[in-house]
Write an enzyme that holds these catalytic residues in place. Structure first.
Site, PDB file in Angstrom:
ATOM      1  N   ARG A  48      -0.952   0.431  -1.192  1.00  0.00           N
ATOM      2  CA  ARG A  48      -2.155  -0.559  -1.114  1.00  0.00           C
ATOM      3  C   ARG A  48      -2.437  -1.072   0.198  1.00  0.00           C
ATOM      4  NH1 ARG A  48      -3.969  -4.353  -5.811  1.00  0.00           N
ATOM      5  NH2 ARG A  48      -4.932  -2.452  -6.856  1.00  0.00           N
ATOM      6  N   HIS A  90      -9.373   4.144  -5.616  1.00  0.00           N
ATOM      7  CA  HIS A  90      -8.345   3.384  -6.427  1.00  0.00           C
ATOM      8  C   HIS A  90      -8.091   4.422  -7.606  1.00  0.00           C
ATOM      9  CE1 HIS A  90      -5.649   0.805  -8.402  1.00  0.00           C
ATOM     10  NE2 HIS A  90      -6.517  -0.582  -8.290  1.00  0.00           N
ATOM     11  N   ARG A  93      -1.390  -6.148 -11.319  1.00  0.00           N
ATOM     12  CA  ARG A  93      -1.436  -5.112 -12.501  1.00  0.00           C
ATOM     13  C   ARG A  93      -1.067  -3.713 -11.635  1.00  0.00           C
ATOM     14  NH1 ARG A  93      -5.296  -8.455 -14.536  1.00  0.00           N
ATOM     15  NH2 ARG A  93      -5.593  -8.953 -12.376  1.00  0.00           N
ATOM     16  N   THR A  94      -1.501  -3.313 -10.691  1.00  0.00           N
ATOM     17  CA  THR A  94      -1.039  -2.131  -9.941  1.00  0.00           C
ATOM     18  C   THR A  94       0.314  -2.022  -9.815  1.00  0.00           C
ATOM     19  OG1 THR A  94      -3.459  -1.821  -9.422  1.00  0.00           O
ATOM     20  CG2 THR A  94      -1.956  -0.090  -8.702  1.00  0.00           C
ATOM     21  N   LYS A 124       7.424  -7.841  11.908  1.00  0.00           N
ATOM     22  CA  LYS A 124       7.638  -8.024  13.176  1.00  0.00           C
ATOM     23  C   LYS A 124       6.985  -6.919  14.073  1.00  0.00           C
ATOM     24  CE  LYS A 124      12.528  -8.621  11.828  1.00  0.00           C
ATOM     25  NZ  LYS A 124      13.855  -8.086  11.668  1.00  0.00           N
TER      26      LYS A 124
HETATM   27  C1  NCD Z   1      -8.807  -3.992  -8.362  1.00  0.00           C
HETATM   28  C2  NCD Z   1      -8.526  -3.627  -6.832  1.00  0.00           C
HETATM   29  O1  NCD Z   1      -7.675  -4.138  -6.455  1.00  0.00           O
HETATM   30  O2  NCD Z   1      -9.426  -2.768  -6.311  1.00  0.00           O
HETATM   31  N1  NCD Z   1      -7.783  -4.582  -9.071  1.00  0.00           N
HETATM   32  C3  NCD Z   1      -6.845  -3.856  -9.817  1.00  0.00           C
HETATM   33  O3  NCD Z   1      -6.242  -2.815  -9.108  1.00  0.00           O
HETATM   34  N2  NCD Z   1      -6.773  -3.958 -11.045  1.00  0.00           N
HETATM   35  C4  NCD Z   1     -10.193  -4.757  -8.429  1.00  0.00           C
HETATM   36  C5  NCD Z   1     -10.086  -5.966  -7.893  1.00  0.00           C
HETATM   37  O4  NCD Z   1      -9.307  -6.433  -7.029  1.00  0.00           O
HETATM   38  O5  NCD Z   1     -11.082  -6.549  -8.040  1.00  0.00           O
END
Ligand code: NCD
Length: 316
Positions: free
Chosen positions: A107, A135, A57-58, A85
């Protein structure tokens, strides 16, 4: 209002900034499903996603948000990049800086990684999730979804259930919800909900019924097995038995309570399939709102439409 260079967390945003982003997302939302409304207001912006942890999703919604506003978007595939590397995070960021990237969405499993990057490069940095820390765009899309369904945050009861200790989604939501006037109850097994989180101005309980009682919003969380260093519960079936949300719990909540989950959902573990697919669930509207929120965030960081609505690109 002065826009910030980076979006690293909800902790450092004011209620005013959060509400402005929600209003911007409301204006952008029609573009998610109606291609005729998309524009090229971010045509001078180049954006890259840098995901050291998995995402559906993100990452995709940031790329689409950029595309729907005419930005240049690219994903750096970490497994085939020079990270494999041995290149460091900062060197990777400086390399993207040198190529003219204006916004990096990162991320990473390390808490503080987005801040580290932001402090060492010129590009705007968006935290797409840093370990168990924050997040912010997930919380913003959750806040947007709650606002759409409930109209305001005043005195709402929000129950967040599950692996609180390891959840960056829970932390960012707690910061946002408390700033906006909602009452937050965090609930889960004692091994996954530390009592020291109470200083964030929330109620803590290990009783799922108590948490859900009179709730306006129930938010489930995935058990973050990848972040757990020990066995905090005997097995997933037992976790589901004691902590999984199912229809029998709903009688305790408000009749119009909505059910949320950031995804990915483990069906039958944190929430029953019936509830995921039922009419109280707003899990897919959350996903749609995620694209709208990310459009708002990209515009905000590009200084487009955030203050005056003028098409002013002033990033670096
Ligand atoms: C979340 C995350 O990555 O923190 N997912 C997301 O971004 N929708 C929650 C999760 O991974 O459980």
């Amino acid at each position: 209002m002065q826009t910030k260079k980076d979006l690293l967390g909800i902790k450092n945003l004011t209620a005013e900034e959060i509400l402005m982003l929600l209003k911007m997302a409301k204006a952008e939302k029609p573009k998610v499903k109606n291609p005729m409304l998309r524009d090229d207001s971010l045509r001078q912006i180049s954006m890259a996603t840098l995901f050291y942890e998995n995402s559906t999703r993100t990452k995709l919604s940031f790329l689409l948000a950029g595309d729907y506003l005419g930005a240049i978007t690219n994903d750096l595939n970490i497994s085939t990049s020079s990270v494999a590397k041995g290149e460091t995070l900062i060197d990777t960021g400086l390399t993207l800086d040198s190529m003219g990237i204006n916004i990096i969405v990162i991320r990473h499993s390390m808490a503080g990684s987005a801040k580290l990057l932001a402090e060492n490069i010129s590009a705007a940095v968006v935290n797409g999730g840093d370990g168990s820390n924050e997040h912010p765009t997930q919380a913003l899309l959750d806040l947007f979804t709650i606002w759409e369904h409930k109209g305001s945050f005043d005195n709402l009861k929000i129950a967040i259930l599950g692996d609180i200790n390891n959840s960056r989604v829970a932390r960012s939501n707690v910061f946002g919800l408390t700033k906006l006037g909602a009452n937050v109850t965090l609930a889960g097994p004692a091994t996954l909900v530390s009592s020291n989180i109470a200083h964030l101005g929330v109620t803590i309980t290990n009783d799922i019924t108590k948490a859900i009682s009179d709730a306006d919003v129930i938010m489930g969380l995935r058990v973050q097995l990848e972040r757990q260093k020990a066995a905090y519960f005997p097995s997933l079936p037992e976790y589901a038995n004691f902590w999984g949300l199912n229809e029998s719990h709903l009688k305790y909540a408000k009749p119009d309570a909505i059910i949320m989950h950031p995804g990915p959902v483990n069906r039958g573990v944190e929430i029953s399939t019936n509830l995921i697919d039922g009419n109280r669930s707003v899990i897919y509207p959350q996903v749609e709102n995620g694209v709208a929120i990310r459009m708002a965030v990209l515009k905000y960081l590009s200084n487009v439409g955030a203050k005056t609505g003028e098409n002013v690109i002033k990033l670096l």
